[in-house]
Design an enzyme around this catalytic site. Structure first.
Site, PDB file in Angstrom:
ATOM      1  N   GLY A  51       0.737  -1.326   0.154  1.00 35.48           N
ATOM      2  CA  GLY A  51      -0.076   0.069   0.220  1.00 35.48           C
ATOM      3  C   GLY A  51       0.967   1.156   0.035  1.00 35.48           C
ATOM      4  O   GLY A  51       1.950   1.118   0.280  1.00 35.48           O
ATOM      5  N   GLY A  53       0.510   5.655   1.178  1.00 32.09           N
ATOM      6  CA  GLY A  53      -0.147   6.647   1.800  1.00 32.09           C
ATOM      7  C   GLY A  53       0.547   7.890   2.008  1.00 32.09           C
ATOM      8  O   GLY A  53       1.911   8.232   1.449  1.00 32.09           O
ATOM      9  N   GLY A  54       0.144   8.870   2.566  1.00 34.66           N
ATOM     10  CA  GLY A  54       0.800  10.144   2.855  1.00 34.66           C
ATOM     11  C   GLY A  54       2.114  10.130   3.594  1.00 34.66           C
ATOM     12  O   GLY A  54       2.975  10.902   3.448  1.00 34.66           O
ATOM     13  N   VAL A  58       4.052   0.704   2.354  1.00 34.52           N
ATOM     14  CA  VAL A  58       3.913  -0.422   2.996  1.00 34.52           C
ATOM     15  C   VAL A  58       4.345  -1.859   2.417  1.00 34.52           C
ATOM     16  O   VAL A  58       3.877  -1.882   1.288  1.00 34.52           O
ATOM     17  CB  VAL A  58       2.649  -0.547   3.843  1.00 34.52           C
ATOM     18  CG1 VAL A  58       2.608  -2.019   4.566  1.00 34.52           C
ATOM     19  CG2 VAL A  58       2.208   0.640   4.769  1.00 34.52           C
ATOM     20  N   LYS A  72       6.235  -0.554   7.349  1.00 42.64           N
ATOM     21  CA  LYS A  72       5.895   0.801   6.782  1.00 42.64           C
ATOM     22  C   LYS A  72       7.163   1.656   6.746  1.00 42.64           C
ATOM     23  O   LYS A  72       7.777   1.909   7.777  1.00 42.64           O
ATOM     24  CB  LYS A  72       4.856   1.515   7.945  1.00 42.64           C
ATOM     25  CG  LYS A  72       4.664   2.839   7.290  1.00 42.64           C
ATOM     26  CD  LYS A  72       3.946   3.798   8.631  1.00 42.64           C
ATOM     27  CE  LYS A  72       2.624   2.897   8.891  1.00 42.64           C
ATOM     28  NZ  LYS A  72       1.828   3.841   9.995  1.00 42.64           N
ATOM     29  N   ASP A 176      -7.623   9.135  14.664  1.00 40.80           N
ATOM     30  CA  ASP A 176      -7.577   8.936  13.210  1.00 40.80           C
ATOM     31  C   ASP A 176      -8.229   7.416  12.967  1.00 40.80           C
ATOM     32  O   ASP A 176      -8.031   6.739  12.167  1.00 40.80           O
ATOM     33  CB  ASP A 176      -6.277   8.775  12.566  1.00 40.80           C
ATOM     34  CG  ASP A 176      -6.275   9.068  11.117  1.00 40.80           C
ATOM     35  OD1 ASP A 176      -7.433   9.907  10.660  1.00 40.80           O
ATOM     36  OD2 ASP A 176      -5.390   8.742  10.146  1.00 40.80           O
TER      37      ASP A 176
END
Length: 368
Positions: A51, A53-54, A58, A72, A176
Site C-alpha cells: 500500500g 499513503g501520505g 508499506v 511501513k 484517526d
C-alpha cells in the site's frame, strides 16, 4: 501506574525532534530495533508493495523466524518531522490487545525510518465496504462482507477503542479512526492500526489540549475543528468510530456527491429519517430478520456516536453495551445537527447515563 506526560512533538519547532534522545530515554517501552540492512533483507529489497499513503509505503516482509510482517517505510520528506514516528512507538508499545495491531520492531538510520508490524492478510476494512452502484461489487476486492462479519468488526473495533481509553496503563486517544486504519486478519477479526496521530494522557484527565486539527476529513469530530462544539477528549474517537460504522452500514462513504437524490448525499441524515419514520432501512444485503436487526443496531449506535456535543456521545464501554444488548432497549438518538438553535438533546437511556467530562485540561509536554 499512569505516565504523566503526553508524547506529542512540537509541530512548529524550527529544529527536528531529537528522536534518538526520545528512544534512549524510553527504550524499555520500545520494540526491537533493526538496522536498515535488516529492513531491506526482510522485505527482499522492498519487492512486494502492499500500500501507499501520505506517510510513505508499506511492504510485505518476513522475519528470520518465518513470521510475515508489514513494513511501513516512512517517506524521507514526511512533513511530520518524526512526530508520527515517535507517536507510533510511544503509543503502540504500551498496548497488548487482540484488537490492536502489534508493533514488532522499528528502524531509524538518519532520515531512514521504518515500522514493522504483524502481517494482516486481509488488509484494511476500506477494501471491503464501499459498493460500486453500477456493478454492485466492492470497489477493490469484489468481496462483500456479510452482516455477521460487519457486526463482528464493529464490536472488535469498539473493544479495541475501549481498551485504549480505559484498559491500558495510560489512556490513548487515537484521533484517526477510519476504515483505512482498521486491519483484518485471516478470519476478518479487526485490529486498530496507525497511531501516528495518537496522544497519550493521564487516565484521570478527561479532556486535553491539542495543537492543530488531528484526523481525516469525514471522520474528524467537530470539537477538533471548532472548540465551541466542546472539549477535545476520548469522545473524539467515539465520533470517528460512529462515522466509520455508518459507512459500514451504508457500504458507501458518508458524503456521496454522486447520490441519485440530493437527500441521500449525506448518509447519516438519510438513514436517520428512515429510522425516525420507522421505514425499512433497505440496506444492501440485509434480507433476513437477524441481518436487519444487526444493521438497525449498528445504525442506531452510529448515530449516537456522531452527536455533535461530545457530552451526548456514549463512551466506548456504553457502545459495547448497546451493541451486545437487545435491540428493543435502544432508543433512536436525536438527529445530529450543527445548528446552535437546536436544544440540547437528552442523554441516551440505553444504560446508566454517560458521565459528564471533567472540565480541567492540562498542558502538552513537548519533546525537542
Amino acid at each position: 501506574m499512569g505516565v504523566g506526560v503526553c508524547y506529542i512533538l512540537r509541530r512548529r519547532s524550527k529544529n527536528p525532534p531529537n528522536v534518538e534522545e526520545f528512544l534512549r530515554n524510553h527504550m524499555s517501552l520500545s520494540p526491537k530495533r533493526y538496522n536498515y540492512f535488516d529492513v531491506r533483507k526482510m522485505t527482499n529489497s522492498f519487492k512486494e508493495k502492499l500500500g501507499q499513503g501520505g506517510y510513505g509505503s508499506v511492504f510485505k516482509g518476513q522475519l528470520l523466524d518465518g513470521r510475515l510482517v508489514a513494513v511501513k517505510v516512512l517517506d524521507k520528506t514526511n512533513k511530520g518531522d518524526g512526530e508520527e514516528f515517535v507517536n507510533e512507538i510511544a503509543s503502540i508499545s504500551k498496548t497488548c490487545h487482540v484488537n490492536i495491531v502489534a508493533l514488532l520492531g522499528f528502524c531509524i538510520e538518519g532520515p531512514k525510518k521504518a515500522l514493522i508490524y504483524e502481517f494482516m492478510p486481509n488488509g484494511s476494512l476500506e477494501k471491503f465496504i464501499y459498493i460500486d452502484k453500477l456493478s454492485k461489487t466492492v470497489f477493490h476486492d469484489h468481496h462483500q462482507l456479510g452482516w455477521d462479519t460487519l457486526f463482528k468488526i464493529a464490536v472488535g473495533v469498539a473493544r479495541g477503542l475501549e481498551y485504549l481509553h480505559r484498559g491500558c496503563c495510560t489512556r490513548i486517544v487515537h484521533f484517526d479512526i477510519k476504515p483505512h486504519n482498521i486491519l483484518l486478519d485471516q478470519d476478518f477479526n479487526p485490529k486498530i492500526s496507525d497511531f501516528g496521530m495518537s496522544k497519550l494522557c493521564l487516565k484521570k484527565e478527561s479532556t486535553m489540549s491539542t495543537m492543530g486539527t488531528r484526523g481525516t476529513i469525514g471522520y474528524i469530530a467537530p470539537e477538533l475543528v471548532l472548540r465551541t462544539f466542546g472539549k477535545v477528549s476520548h469522545k473524539s474517537d467515539v465520533y470517528s468510530y460512529g462515522m466509520m460504522v455508518l459507512e459500514m452500514v451504508g457500504q458507501r462513504r458518508n458524503v456521496d456527491a454522486g447520490a441519485d437524490n440530493t437527500s441521500e448525499i449525506y448518509f447519516p441524515n438519510w438513514i436517520y429519517k428512515r429510522l425516525e419514520q420507522l421505514e425499512e432501512l433497505g440496506l444492501c444485503g440485509a434480507t433476513t430478520e437477524d441481518e436487519k436487526e444487526l444493521s438497525r443496531k449498528m445504525t442506531i449506535v452510529g448515530l449516537w456516536c456522531i452527536q455533535v456535543d461530545p457530552l451526548h456521545r456514549p463512551s466506548m464501554n456504553k457502545v459495547l453495551d448497546m451493541l451486545e444488548g437487545r435491540i428493543e432497549d435502544l432508543e433512536i438518538p436525536p438527529m445530529p445537527t450543527f445548528s446552535s438553535s437546536v436544544p440540547n438533546p437528552p442523554m441516551p437511556t440505553f444504560s446508566s447515563s454517560v458521565s459528564p467530562l471533567h472540565q480541567e485540561t492540562f498542558s502538552t509536554i513537548s519533546i525537542s
